[in-house]
Design a protein around this motif. Structure first.
Motif, PDB file in Angstrom:
ATOM      1  N   MET A  92       0.844  -1.210   0.000  1.00 21.07           N
ATOM      2  CA  MET A  92       0.000   0.000   0.000  1.00 21.07           C
ATOM      3  C   MET A  92       0.873   1.251   0.000  1.00 21.07           C
ATOM      4  O   MET A  92       0.593   2.228  -0.700  1.00 21.07           O
ATOM      5  N   ALA A  93       1.946   1.199   0.792  1.00 25.31           N
ATOM      6  CA  ALA A  93       2.826   2.368   0.892  1.00 25.31           C
ATOM      7  C   ALA A  93       3.487   2.659  -0.454  1.00 25.31           C
ATOM      8  O   ALA A  93       3.620   3.816  -0.850  1.00 25.31           O
ATOM      9  N   VAL A  94       3.869   1.603  -1.167  1.00 26.44           N
ATOM     10  CA  VAL A  94       4.505   1.805  -2.468  1.00 26.44           C
ATOM     11  C   VAL A  94       3.500   2.410  -3.450  1.00 26.44           C
ATOM     12  O   VAL A  94       3.823   3.320  -4.205  1.00 26.44           O
ATOM     13  N   VAL A  95       2.276   1.924  -3.423  1.00 26.66           N
ATOM     14  CA  VAL A  95       1.234   2.487  -4.296  1.00 26.66           C
ATOM     15  C   VAL A  95       1.110   3.991  -4.027  1.00 26.66           C
ATOM     16  O   VAL A  95       1.095   4.809  -4.944  1.00 26.66           O
ATOM     17  N   LEU A  96       1.059   4.345  -2.742  1.00 24.26           N
ATOM     18  CA  LEU A  96       0.888   5.756  -2.396  1.00 24.26           C
ATOM     19  C   LEU A  96       2.124   6.575  -2.759  1.00 24.26           C
ATOM     20  O   LEU A  96       2.029   7.674  -3.284  1.00 24.26           O
ATOM     21  N   THR A  97       3.294   6.002  -2.486  1.00 27.47           N
ATOM     22  CA  THR A  97       4.519   6.760  -2.750  1.00 27.47           C
ATOM     23  C   THR A  97       4.698   6.983  -4.238  1.00 27.47           C
ATOM     24  O   THR A  97       5.033   8.068  -4.683  1.00 27.47           O
ATOM     25  N   TYR A  98       4.453   5.925  -5.013  1.00 31.97           N
ATOM     26  CA  TYR A  98       4.739   6.027  -6.445  1.00 31.97           C
ATOM     27  C   TYR A  98       3.600   6.711  -7.198  1.00 31.97           C
ATOM     28  O   TYR A  98       3.812   7.646  -7.962  1.00 31.97           O
ATOM     29  N   ALA A  99       2.380   6.268  -6.936  1.00 28.42           N
ATOM     30  CA  ALA A  99       1.261   6.831  -7.691  1.00 28.42           C
ATOM     31  C   ALA A  99       0.973   8.265  -7.263  1.00 28.42           C
ATOM     32  O   ALA A  99       0.665   9.105  -8.087  1.00 28.42           O
ATOM     33  N   ALA A 100       1.072   8.528  -5.959  1.00 32.49           N
ATOM     34  CA  ALA A 100       0.729   9.880  -5.510  1.00 32.49           C
ATOM     35  C   ALA A 100       1.975  10.737  -5.289  1.00 32.49           C
ATOM     36  O   ALA A 100       1.851  11.919  -4.996  1.00 32.49           O
ATOM     37  N   GLN A 101       3.159  10.135  -5.414  1.00 33.81           N
ATOM     38  CA  GLN A 101       4.425  10.867  -5.263  1.00 33.81           C
ATOM     39  C   GLN A 101       4.487  11.627  -3.932  1.00 33.81           C
ATOM     40  O   GLN A 101       4.839  12.794  -3.895  1.00 33.81           O
ATOM     41  N   VAL A 102       4.112  10.921  -2.884  1.00 31.14           N
ATOM     42  CA  VAL A 102       4.150  11.562  -1.574  1.00 31.14           C
ATOM     43  C   VAL A 102       4.864  10.604  -0.618  1.00 31.14           C
ATOM     44  O   VAL A 102       4.647   9.394  -0.689  1.00 31.14           O
ATOM     45  N   PRO A 103       5.774  11.108   0.216  1.00 33.94           N
ATOM     46  CA  PRO A 103       6.423  10.207   1.183  1.00 33.94           C
ATOM     47  C   PRO A 103       5.389   9.613   2.125  1.00 33.94           C
ATOM     48  O   PRO A 103       4.447  10.301   2.522  1.00 33.94           O
ATOM     49  N   VAL A 104       5.555   8.354   2.473  1.00 35.18           N
ATOM     50  CA  VAL A 104       4.561   7.687   3.322  1.00 35.18           C
ATOM     51  C   VAL A 104       5.195   7.277   4.650  1.00 35.18           C
ATOM     52  O   VAL A 104       6.227   6.604   4.673  1.00 35.18           O
ATOM     53  N   LEU A 105       4.568   7.699   5.723  1.00 38.13           N
ATOM     54  CA  LEU A 105       5.006   7.318   7.062  1.00 38.13           C
ATOM     55  C   LEU A 105       4.259   6.038   7.437  1.00 38.13           C
ATOM     56  O   LEU A 105       3.029   6.027   7.506  1.00 38.13           O
ATOM     57  N   LYS A 106       5.021   4.961   7.681  1.00 36.58           N
ATOM     58  CA  LYS A 106       4.394   3.652   7.890  1.00 36.58           C
ATOM     59  C   LYS A 106       4.344   3.296   9.387  1.00 36.58           C
ATOM     60  O   LYS A 106       5.386   3.198  10.027  1.00 36.58           O
ATOM     61  N   VAL A 107       3.131   3.090   9.873  1.00 41.69           N
ATOM     62  CA  VAL A 107       2.937   2.791  11.296  1.00 41.69           C
ATOM     63  C   VAL A 107       2.028   1.568  11.389  1.00 41.69           C
ATOM     64  O   VAL A 107       0.910   1.578  10.863  1.00 41.69           O
ATOM     65  N   GLY A 108       2.497   0.507  12.038  1.00 36.72           N
ATOM     66  CA  GLY A 108       1.658  -0.685  12.183  1.00 36.72           C
ATOM     67  C   GLY A 108       0.777  -0.594  13.416  1.00 36.72           C
ATOM     68  O   GLY A 108       1.182  -0.033  14.435  1.00 36.72           O
ATOM     69  N   ARG A 109      -0.443  -1.128  13.308  1.00 37.81           N
ATOM     70  CA  ARG A 109      -1.262  -1.406  14.502  1.00 37.81           C
ATOM     71  C   ARG A 109      -0.793  -2.785  14.909  1.00 37.81           C
ATOM     72  O   ARG A 109      -1.439  -3.787  14.629  1.00 37.81           O
ATOM     73  N   ILE A 110       0.356  -2.856  15.507  1.00 35.72           N
ATOM     74  CA  ILE A 110       1.007  -4.167  15.636  1.00 35.72           C
ATOM     75  C   ILE A 110       2.009  -4.133  16.787  1.00 35.72           C
ATOM     76  O   ILE A 110       2.431  -3.045  17.205  1.00 35.72           O
ATOM     77  N   ALA A 111       2.340  -5.329  17.285  1.00 39.42           N
ATOM     78  CA  ALA A 111       3.314  -5.479  18.378  1.00 39.42           C
ATOM     79  C   ALA A 111       2.828  -4.804  19.656  1.00 39.42           C
ATOM     80  O   ALA A 111       3.558  -4.068  20.311  1.00 39.42           O
ATOM     81  N   GLY A 112       1.558  -5.064  20.010  1.00 36.42           N
ATOM     82  CA  GLY A 112       1.026  -4.513  21.256  1.00 36.42           C
ATOM     83  C   GLY A 112      -0.474  -4.251  21.250  1.00 36.42           C
ATOM     84  O   GLY A 112      -1.039  -3.862  22.270  1.00 36.42           O
ATOM     85  N   GLN A 113      -1.132  -4.517  20.098  1.00 40.60           N
ATOM     86  CA  GLN A 113      -2.575  -4.207  19.975  1.00 40.60           C
ATOM     87  C   GLN A 113      -3.404  -5.392  20.509  1.00 40.60           C
ATOM     88  O   GLN A 113      -4.077  -6.088  19.756  1.00 40.60           O
ATOM     89  N   TYR A 114      -3.317  -5.602  21.822  1.00 37.61           N
ATOM     90  CA  TYR A 114      -3.920  -6.802  22.422  1.00 37.61           C
ATOM     91  C   TYR A 114      -5.082  -6.513  23.374  1.00 37.61           C
ATOM     92  O   TYR A 114      -5.620  -7.442  23.962  1.00 37.61           O
ATOM     93  N   ALA A 115      -5.425  -5.240  23.569  1.00 39.82           N
ATOM     94  CA  ALA A 115      -6.491  -4.932  24.536  1.00 39.82           C
ATOM     95  C   ALA A 115      -7.613  -4.175  23.848  1.00 39.82           C
ATOM     96  O   ALA A 115      -7.355  -3.270  23.062  1.00 39.82           O
ATOM     97  N   LYS A 116      -8.848  -4.557  24.131  1.00 41.72           N
ATOM     98  CA  LYS A 116      -9.999  -3.966  23.441  1.00 41.72           C
ATOM     99  C   LYS A 116     -10.980  -3.319  24.411  1.00 41.72           C
ATOM    100  O   LYS A 116     -11.357  -3.939  25.409  1.00 41.72           O
ATOM    101  N   PRO A 117     -11.413  -2.099  24.085  1.00 37.73           N
ATOM    102  CA  PRO A 117     -12.533  -1.519  24.840  1.00 37.73           C
ATOM    103  C   PRO A 117     -13.816  -2.198  24.373  1.00 37.73           C
ATOM    104  O   PRO A 117     -13.899  -2.631  23.226  1.00 37.73           O
ATOM    105  N   ARG A 118     -14.785  -2.351  25.231  1.00 38.66           N
ATOM    106  CA  ARG A 118     -16.045  -3.007  24.833  1.00 38.66           C
ATOM    107  C   ARG A 118     -17.225  -2.132  25.201  1.00 38.66           C
ATOM    108  O   ARG A 118     -17.180  -1.419  26.211  1.00 38.66           O
ATOM    109  N   SER A 119     -18.287  -2.230  24.408  1.00 42.09           N
ATOM    110  CA  SER A 119     -19.466  -1.413  24.764  1.00 42.09           C
ATOM    111  C   SER A 119     -20.217  -2.002  25.945  1.00 42.09           C
ATOM    112  O   SER A 119     -20.936  -1.294  26.636  1.00 42.09           O
ATOM    113  N   ARG A 120     -20.073  -3.310  26.189  1.00 41.11           N
ATOM    114  CA  ARG A 120     -20.720  -3.910  27.367  1.00 41.11           C
ATOM    115  C   ARG A 120     -19.670  -4.691  28.158  1.00 41.11           C
ATOM    116  O   ARG A 120     -18.780  -5.294  27.570  1.00 41.11           O
ATOM    117  N   ASP A 121     -19.845  -4.715  29.485  1.00 43.47           N
ATOM    118  CA  ASP A 121     -18.897  -5.426  30.352  1.00 43.47           C
ATOM    119  C   ASP A 121     -19.085  -6.932  30.285  1.00 43.47           C
ATOM    120  O   ASP A 121     -18.200  -7.703  30.644  1.00 43.47           O
TER     121      ASP A 121
END
Ligand code: PEP
Ligand code: CO
Length: 462
Positions: A92-121
């Motif tokens: 995806m980053a390459v598509v954006l960088t090349y097609a849109a010619q804009v530098p892309v800052l890549k940030v994963g929702r990863i390596a720690g996304q293990y806790a979830k808020p819930r609407s009900r307890d």
């Protein structure tokens, strides 16, 4: 100068939202003592570097791509799974960088996304009511009393799995896997049968030719081989985030070392709440999710609280308004924040305002609505003259069937084929690539005022 970080007891006295009810306080203390001894997962200097890159996004010089699972799970921490997520983000980053010619800052929702808020307890099935699943950081998905009991020892697992994930990611992004010349191979083991695939392959061919040209000219830049990639997750569990917050020896200021960027979710962003109080003290770049019910006054007060010094790159505001509300709900929020004199990174999460239940009972999202919210986000920023700075998506590198529509025209009846998420429905690899092309088209549609990298280069170098 920052004041000292509040203690956990102080934070809990504020009535912290969305926290698990641990049955054994002694066990929690033992786990936290152990976590506090463990080495940091990320370094303060890396967080500073990211803050500077977020400042580029805020200034309209770069575009942020943030993505990954809704909820990571311990079971899916495998080399293949991590590699697949990384390569869809890189594609995806390459598509954006090349097609849109804009530098892309890549940030994963990863390596720690293990806790979830819930609407009900709690969750009820038939006659049985049990605590809700709050992510592998808290309890297990299986519907049994033992599995749903919150267990603090899971926080040590979160640390270990995050460390293992980050270790592999660091190896991938610096060790040759991210080499642009290998971009054909990122998708080699997938069936190439869609428009999106064809468009991607054509783009990869063009890039290969461009790279060959540059190498022939004598340019053999390190940046062809490696990429910068940062980790992020929702800072939800105060125990864990607090235990991994350390005083940086260079600056004597606190950094949360569990991830480079941490964000505050829509359900825990109360102005006087514990999460805002805690995170305003840490020096990392901070994300703030805002949904359609936030008022302009609240948005202004929240940014004042989190960024008193108007620091470039400190704040990323992730808006998740829903396709039907984005055009009316987003402008007052942008105006309120801009009126404070701050430049923040504006990022669109087109997922969380567009979830619905399919007739078959699956929680899903329609690609068309995701695209509609993104288009609304671009329309609003274009009208206001602000920079649409990025996108925040829930995705996976696999061919799951969790969101309907998109390139394969996935129907509600297809959802059962491969529905694997532990929480919200994610875009699959093809839908993610399709979204990247859609964004690239918007970024190049000519209506957005942005810095032209070639003109900048000429101005500086000649
Ligand atoms: C999420 O990002 O998974 C999430 C729960 O989002 P939000 O806080 O925006 O609802
Ligand atoms: Co989610």
């Amino acid at each position: 100068m920052l004041e000292p970080i509040p203690s956990l007891a102080e934070l809990h006295r504020m009535g912290a939202a969305q926290q698990p009810a641990y049955p054994d306080a002694g066990e929690v203390s033992r786990v936290l003592a152990e976590l506090r001894r463990r080495p940091p997962l990320v370094f303060a200097g890396e967080c500073d570097e990211l803050r500077e890159k977020v400042a580029d996004v805020a200034a309209g010089r770069s575009f942020m791509l943030q993505g990954g699972d809704c909820a990571e799970t311990f079971d899916t921490v495998t080399a293949a799974n991590i590699r697949n997520k990384l390569r869809v983000l890189l594609s995806m980053a390459v598509v954006l960088t090349y097609a849109a010619q804009v530098p892309v800052l890549k940030v994963g929702r990863i390596a720690g996304q293990y806790a979830k808020p819930r609407s009900r307890d709690t969750e009820t099935r038939g006659a049985t009511t049990l605590p809700a699943y709050r992510g592998d950081a808290v309890n297990a998905l299986e519907f049994s009393p033992a599995a749903r009991q919150p267990d603090p020892r899971r926080l040590l697992d979160v640390y270990n799995y995050s460390a293992a994930t980050l270790n592999l990611l660091r190896a991938f992004v610096t060790g040759g896997y991210a080499d642009l010349r290998a971009m054909h191979s990122w998708n080699a083991d997938f069936v190439h049968n869609s428009n999106v695939e064809t468009r991607y392959e054509e783009l990869a061919d063009e890039i290969s030719r461009a790279l060959a040209f540059m190498v022939a000219c004598g340019v053999d830049n390190e940046s062809f081989r490696t990429v910068d990639f940062y980790s992020s997750h929702e800072a939800l569990l105060l125990e864990y985030e607090h235990a991994l917050t350390r005083i940086d020896s260079r600056t004597s200021t606190p950094y949360n070392t569990s991830a480079h960027l941490i964000w505050i979710g829509e359900r825990t962003r109360q102005l006087d709440g514990a999460h805002i109080e805690f995170l305003r003290h840490v020096r990392n770049p901070i994300g703030l999710k805002l949904g359609p019910n936030v008022t302009a006054e609240e948005a202004g007060a929240l940014v004042d609280r989190l960024d008193p010094d108007h620091e470039p790159g400190r704040l990323t505001i992730i808006t998740r308004m829903g396709a039907s509300r984005v055009r009316e709900a987003l402008p007052p929020v942008i105006e309120a924040v801009e009126n404070t004199g701050r430049k923040v990174a504006w990022v669109c999460d087109p997922m969380h305002g567009n979830t619905f239940e399919a007739a078959t009972g699956y929680k899903t999202r329609a690609f068309s609505q995701v695209a509609d919210e993104l288009n609304g986000f671009f329309d609003v920023h274009e009208a206001l003259g602000t920079w649409p700075g990025g996108v925040h998506v829930e995705l996976t590198g696999d061919d799951v069937t969790e969101c309907v529509g998109g390139v394969g025209d996935l129907a509600e009846a297809d959802l059962a084929n491969r529905y694997e998420t532990a929480c919200d429905p994610r875009l699959n690899r093809n839908q993610s690539l399709e979204l990247a092309f859609l964004i690239a088209d918007r970024l190049t549609s000519g209506r957005i005022k942005r810095v032209n990298p070639v003109q900048e280069f000429q101005a500086e170098d000649f």
